[in-house]
Design a protein around this motif. Sequence first.
Motif, PDB file in Angstrom:
ATOM      1  N   LEU A 135      -0.662  58.973 -12.605  1.00  0.00           N
ATOM      2  CA  LEU A 135      -1.370  58.949 -11.333  1.00  0.00           C
ATOM      3  C   LEU A 135      -0.367  59.524 -10.269  1.00  0.00           C
ATOM      4  N   LEU A 136       0.779  59.305 -10.359  1.00  0.00           N
ATOM      5  CA  LEU A 136       1.958  59.822  -9.408  1.00  0.00           C
ATOM      6  C   LEU A 136       1.935  61.329  -9.393  1.00  0.00           C
ATOM      7  N   LYS A 137       1.727  61.780 -10.706  1.00  0.00           N
ATOM      8  CA  LYS A 137       1.843  63.393 -10.918  1.00  0.00           C
ATOM      9  C   LYS A 137       0.675  63.998  -9.969  1.00  0.00           C
ATOM     10  N   LYS A 138      -0.445  63.081 -10.101  1.00  0.00           N
ATOM     11  CA  LYS A 138      -1.556  63.781  -9.499  1.00  0.00           C
ATOM     12  C   LYS A 138      -1.456  63.813  -7.782  1.00  0.00           C
ATOM     13  N   ALA A 139      -0.617  63.017  -7.513  1.00  0.00           N
ATOM     14  CA  ALA A 139      -0.681  62.886  -6.082  1.00  0.00           C
ATOM     15  C   ALA A 139       0.250  63.693  -4.987  1.00  0.00           C
ATOM     16  N   ASP A 140      -0.192  64.115  -3.883  1.00  0.00           N
ATOM     17  CA  ASP A 140       0.633  64.862  -3.204  1.00  0.00           C
ATOM     18  C   ASP A 140       1.651  63.871  -2.331  1.00  0.00           C
ATOM     19  N   ILE A 141       1.171  62.970  -1.537  1.00  0.00           N
ATOM     20  CA  ILE A 141       1.770  61.977  -0.594  1.00  0.00           C
ATOM     21  C   ILE A 141       1.797  60.545  -1.135  1.00  0.00           C
ATOM     22  N   VAL A 142       2.732  59.793  -1.226  1.00  0.00           N
ATOM     23  CA  VAL A 142       2.703  58.237  -1.470  1.00  0.00           C
ATOM     24  C   VAL A 142       3.059  57.648  -0.350  1.00  0.00           C
ATOM     25  N   VAL A 143       2.242  56.690   0.045  1.00  0.00           N
ATOM     26  CA  VAL A 143       2.209  55.963   1.356  1.00  0.00           C
ATOM     27  C   VAL A 143       2.044  54.407   0.994  1.00  0.00           C
ATOM     28  N   TYR A 161       9.862  63.065  -8.957  1.00  0.00           N
ATOM     29  CA  TYR A 161       8.887  63.610  -9.014  1.00  0.00           C
ATOM     30  C   TYR A 161       8.505  64.467  -7.731  1.00  0.00           C
ATOM     31  N   GLU A 162       9.208  64.723  -7.002  1.00  0.00           N
ATOM     32  CA  GLU A 162       9.278  65.863  -5.776  1.00  0.00           C
ATOM     33  C   GLU A 162       7.795  65.365  -4.857  1.00  0.00           C
ATOM     34  N   LYS A 163       7.710  64.039  -4.473  1.00  0.00           N
ATOM     35  CA  LYS A 163       6.674  63.751  -3.957  1.00  0.00           C
ATOM     36  C   LYS A 163       7.220  63.804  -2.489  1.00  0.00           C
ATOM     37  N   GLN A 164       6.230  64.010  -1.507  1.00  0.00           N
ATOM     38  CA  GLN A 164       5.962  63.531  -0.110  1.00  0.00           C
ATOM     39  C   GLN A 164       5.972  62.087  -0.173  1.00  0.00           C
ATOM     40  N   PHE A 165       6.449  61.347   0.886  1.00  0.00           N
ATOM     41  CA  PHE A 165       6.405  59.946   0.835  1.00  0.00           C
ATOM     42  C   PHE A 165       6.236  59.372   2.476  1.00  0.00           C
ATOM     43  N   LEU A 166       5.827  58.460   2.614  1.00  0.00           N
ATOM     44  CA  LEU A 166       5.926  57.618   3.939  1.00  0.00           C
ATOM     45  C   LEU A 166       5.725  56.228   3.341  1.00  0.00           C
ATOM     46  N   ILE A 167       7.149  55.442   3.382  1.00  0.00           N
ATOM     47  CA  ILE A 167       7.135  54.090   2.842  1.00  0.00           C
ATOM     48  C   ILE A 167       8.001  53.261   3.800  1.00  0.00           C
ATOM     49  N   ILE A 168       7.721  52.064   3.744  1.00  0.00           N
ATOM     50  CA  ILE A 168       8.213  50.922   4.428  1.00  0.00           C
ATOM     51  C   ILE A 168       9.551  50.537   3.817  1.00  0.00           C
ATOM     52  N   ARG A 230      11.792  49.496   8.697  1.00  0.00           N
ATOM     53  CA  ARG A 230      11.631  50.813   9.038  1.00  0.00           C
ATOM     54  C   ARG A 230      10.888  51.568   8.027  1.00  0.00           C
ATOM     55  N   TRP A 231      10.221  52.626   8.725  1.00  0.00           N
ATOM     56  CA  TRP A 231       9.379  53.782   7.729  1.00  0.00           C
ATOM     57  C   TRP A 231      10.599  54.714   7.337  1.00  0.00           C
ATOM     58  N   PHE A 232      10.349  55.105   6.074  1.00  0.00           N
ATOM     59  CA  PHE A 232      11.519  56.023   5.565  1.00  0.00           C
ATOM     60  C   PHE A 232      10.408  57.141   4.974  1.00  0.00           C
ATOM     61  N   THR A 233      10.639  58.364   5.331  1.00  0.00           N
ATOM     62  CA  THR A 233       9.778  59.262   5.091  1.00  0.00           C
ATOM     63  C   THR A 233      10.492  60.978   4.808  1.00  0.00           C
ATOM     64  N   ASN A 234       9.888  61.955   4.182  1.00  0.00           N
ATOM     65  CA  ASN A 234      10.301  63.180   4.170  1.00  0.00           C
ATOM     66  C   ASN A 234       9.050  64.137   4.687  1.00  0.00           C
ATOM     67  N   LEU A 235       8.439  63.522   5.597  1.00  0.00           N
ATOM     68  CA  LEU A 235       7.200  64.144   6.222  1.00  0.00           C
ATOM     69  C   LEU A 235       7.962  64.423   7.592  1.00  0.00           C
TER      70      LEU A 235
END
Length: 356
Positions: A135-143, A161-168, A230-235
């Motif tokens: 499922l992760l492979k299908k995703a663009d952004i993980v939040v 998996y080279e995903k974009q993400f926005l996580i706490i 904190r929020w951690f992101t690569n966006l």
Amino acid sequence: MFFVSKRNRNQDLRTARCSKKDEFYTQLSDIEKELKHYRPHFKGKVVYCNCDDPRVSNFFHFFSFQFEKLGLKKLIATCYKNQDMDLFSRNDTERAIYLEYEGDRSGNRVPDPEEIGIKHLKGDGDFRSAETIELLKKADIVVTNPPFSLFREYVAQLVEYEKQFLIIGSVNAISYKKIFKLIKENRVWLGPSIHGGDREFGVPDDYPLKAARFRIDDQGRKYIRVKGVRWFTNLDFKECHEDLVLYKTYTPEAYPKYDNYDAIEVSKTKEIPEDYYGVMGVPITFLDKYNPEQYEILGITDSDNNSGLKTKKYTKGDVPNPGNLNHRAAIKIGNEYKATYARLLIRRRQASTTAS
Ligand SMILES: C[S@@+](CC[C@H](N)C(=O)[O-])C[C@H]1O[C@@H](n2cnc3c(N)ncnc32)[C@H](O)[C@@H]1O
């Protein structure tokens, strides 16, 4: 609204005790405050919330209700086994559930139950399992807000998996070796909406509320306040390109050099001398204001290997080797060397145009 299954209650409580520190449920208002900085990133994207019971997660709630406004392509959510809280059914299975939502079909702009088909996973929904990785492979952004205790592994997988993400995550994760490396390489940074203080999270019904900062609302739901998240992101977002505005100027008296690093100590981010171009040690919360076009990050004076040194006072002869980044920076006060808290080592870029 949160309740624990009576069946296997003893076992549930044991499980809950073990995983207690991971069971914090993010408030919708905190998600909204952060997400408003990233709207354009989500158009046409598949969003995956992989630590989220869609029946209770405010991440799922947010993205399903904002689906059309954000122009999402798909929303996927998976939950982990043994959820203590369960709105619609009592969990008595190790099998986890998941959901794929493709937007409003009935035209009422609300995600209806028939549009949200809840399906069963074969396994327990662990974010490291083969079926959730598919499922992760299908995703663009993980939040999401992943389990704090698995934060290193969680981020490593997103990077793999080279995903974009926005996580706490916890602010302490900054000094985890592998997380810090990503921050230093400017592949991860902190989000703009939480820069200190604490945040309120929902907790399961059986959560032992001896903690000083807890609340029960008028519907009996329990909450605790957690510091240092904190929020951690690569966006990318606009504010991370804004220069820190500084007002102090450098004097050797006001900014002593460390005895074990070739850098000056700056104990508060707002006191960074605007005219200093050498190496400076600053608190890790500098990252809340960090603009990579204004400063470069050279290192950190302490890693997760060595967090026990926090309060250590070095005596003479006990001064750690200069340049050993596993040691905390120390300053000589009288005859003693006093260790500082973990410090980021930063240097101002020459081309910066910070106002004085
Ligand atoms: C900090 S809570 C946040 C829950 C939800 N994401 C939210 O923000 O409200 C982390 C969640 O991750 C789940 N979890 C723990 N270990 C997991 C794993 N290995 N894989 C997936 N989820 C896990 C926990 O059950 C917990 O619900």
